[in-house]
Design an enzyme around this catalytic site. Structure first.
Site, PDB file in Angstrom:
ATOM      1  N   TYR A 101       0.859  -1.189   0.000  1.00 21.69           N
ATOM      2  CA  TYR A 101       0.000   0.000   0.000  1.00 21.69           C
ATOM      3  C   TYR A 101       0.892   1.234   0.000  1.00 21.69           C
ATOM      4  CZ  TYR A 101      -3.038   3.722   1.688  1.00 21.69           C
ATOM      5  OH  TYR A 101      -3.720   4.908   1.810  1.00 21.69           O
ATOM      6  N   GLU A 189      -3.222   7.537  -4.121  1.00 25.46           N
ATOM      7  CA  GLU A 189      -3.148   6.271  -3.379  1.00 25.46           C
ATOM      8  C   GLU A 189      -3.064   5.081  -4.337  1.00 25.46           C
ATOM      9  OE1 GLU A 189      -5.833   4.885   0.276  1.00 25.46           O
ATOM     10  OE2 GLU A 189      -6.706   4.261  -1.625  1.00 25.46           O
TER      11      GLU A 189
END
Ligand code: GDP
Ligand code: MN
Length: 382
Positions: A101, A189
């Site tokens: 992530y 993101e």
């Protein structure tokens, strides 16, 4: 402005961030053609501006044309958390060894950019933050310094990314930071950022929020406009040239001047209520502007009371009073209105309204009294 995944990936690509080969499709036939173009196996992905598409059945792998046809047919029209799928992204499927992530956003309290990196990607990061917060390596970046490759290298090591992924990940993070800053994002993101069995690091998903305040220096953002489903209230306000931002509370707000509008939100909160919107009708607002403002607020079914907070400077209170009456004659206002009118021509304004006051149109002498009244009329504390 939130981007769809495919737009986010195209934005990433401009900054050299590696993504899979793919394209969009609005029909099953287009999806099949795009699958051929990308090369099987492919992954077919719902384009909706909401997370958790995978879990909702909006992300499917297809090995051949029959599977592509079937999945594309199933995903188009699918309702994912209230978002109906109208467009697909079809890309060459990747083999996944590891899911990470990575994101950048602004930490307002630290007055710095905040990078988040985790070796435990793929799942929702909010979940990791709760169950295993140590698995997220945070970094605060001073916008003046930026993110150097050296600092990024130290960061990927701290996040415990696999050795073989570190160099590529560090380079990718520097590019993602450039995308986030030069590209004027509020959020950039990647979840998951993957390591393939062949040792390649690249972005499998893209979540990008552009900073609308920077729109003026990005003519290329025009292509993203229109694809965004705007808040209906905001669209209506924009048409009328009003400075309106939709919020989720029950007290509709009309104030003149951004400062007073913000103070009005604060005082409504202080009284235990919550604002349905921010609306600054500006200096010198006349009857038409007031009527338009009331129309927009009245269109919001969540609104239970309306707080009109005007301090007349350039704006004349008698004009505002006329505007309120004009709006009442034009529109069937469903919520009670609480008025706090002060400043230039306040006495004349109050006189205009005096004979119209009722339990649906209340005047209060101070901002705090008016806020209390508006919150009470909206059903009390929220
Ligand atoms: P989200 O659920 O909305 O976040 O959508 P994602 O794009 O993140 O996809 C959800 C999940 O589908 C990912 O976490 C992956 O596990 C899986 N997935 C997506 N693309 C691929 C791919 O190319 N290959 C494989 N094997 N899995 C994929
Ligand atoms: Mn994802």
């Amino acid at each position: 402005m939130d981007l769809f995944e495919y737009q986010g990936k195209q934005y990433f690509a401009r900054f050299g961030i590696p993504i899979s080969k793919g394209g969009v499709a609005d029909t099953v036939d287009q999806a099949v053609a795009q699958a051929e173009e990308s090369g099987y196996p492919v992954v077919i992905k719902a384009q909706v501006k909401v997370g958790g598409r995978g879990k909702a059945g909006g992300v499917k792998l297809a090995d051949n044309v029959d599977e592509a046809r079937m999945h594309a047919g199933n995903i188009l029209g699918l309702d994912i958390k209230g978002h109906v799928v109208k467009r697909l992204w079809v890309e060459h499927a990747s083999d996944i060894a590891k899911e990470y992530y990575a994101s950048f956003t602004l930490d307002r309290s630290a007055k710095k950019h905040l990078g988040m990196l985790s070796a435990e990607g793929g799942v929702e990061i909010e979940e990791v933050a709760v169950t295993n917060p140590d698995a997220i390596a945070l970094i605060h970046i001073d916008p003046v310094d930026g993110l150097s490759l050296e600092v990024a290298q130290e960061w990927v090591a701290r996040a415990n990314l696999d050795e073989e992924a570190r160099e590529q990940a560090a380079e990718l993070l520097v590019k993602l930071y450039a995308c986030y800053t030069e590209g004027d994002c509020d959020l950039a993101e990647i979840n998951p950022l993957i390591l393939t069995p062949e040792g390649k690091v690249h972005a499998l998903d893209a979540k990008v929020t552009l900073d609308a305040n920077a729109e003026y220096r990005h003519p290329e953002w025009d292509e993203f406009a229109g694809s965004d489903v705007e808040d209906e209230r905001e669209a209506m306000a924009k048409e009328r040239g009003l400075n309106y931002i939709g919020l989720s509370g029950s007290v509709g707000i009309i104030a003149n001047g951004a400062g007073l509008a913000m103070s009005t939100l604060d005082v409504v909160n202080q009284c235990g209520g919550s604002a349905a919107n921010f609306l600054d009708i500006g200096g010198g607002a006349n009857a038409d502007v007031m009527a338009a403002a009331l129309e927009v607020i009245n269109s919001d079914p969540a609104v239970k009371s309306i707080f009109v907070n005007i301090f007349g400077g350039i704006t004349r209170v008698d004009e505002v009073a006329k505007g309120v009456l004009e709006a009442l004659s034009r529109v069937d206002i469903t919520s009670p209105i609480v008025l706090r009118l002060d400043g230039t021509n306040a006495v004349a304004g109050r006189e205009i309204l005096a004979s119209h006051l009722s339990d649906r149109l209340v005047a209060e002498p101070t901002m705090l009294d008016a806020a209390r009244k508006a919150v009470a009329l909206a059903g009390g504390q929220s």
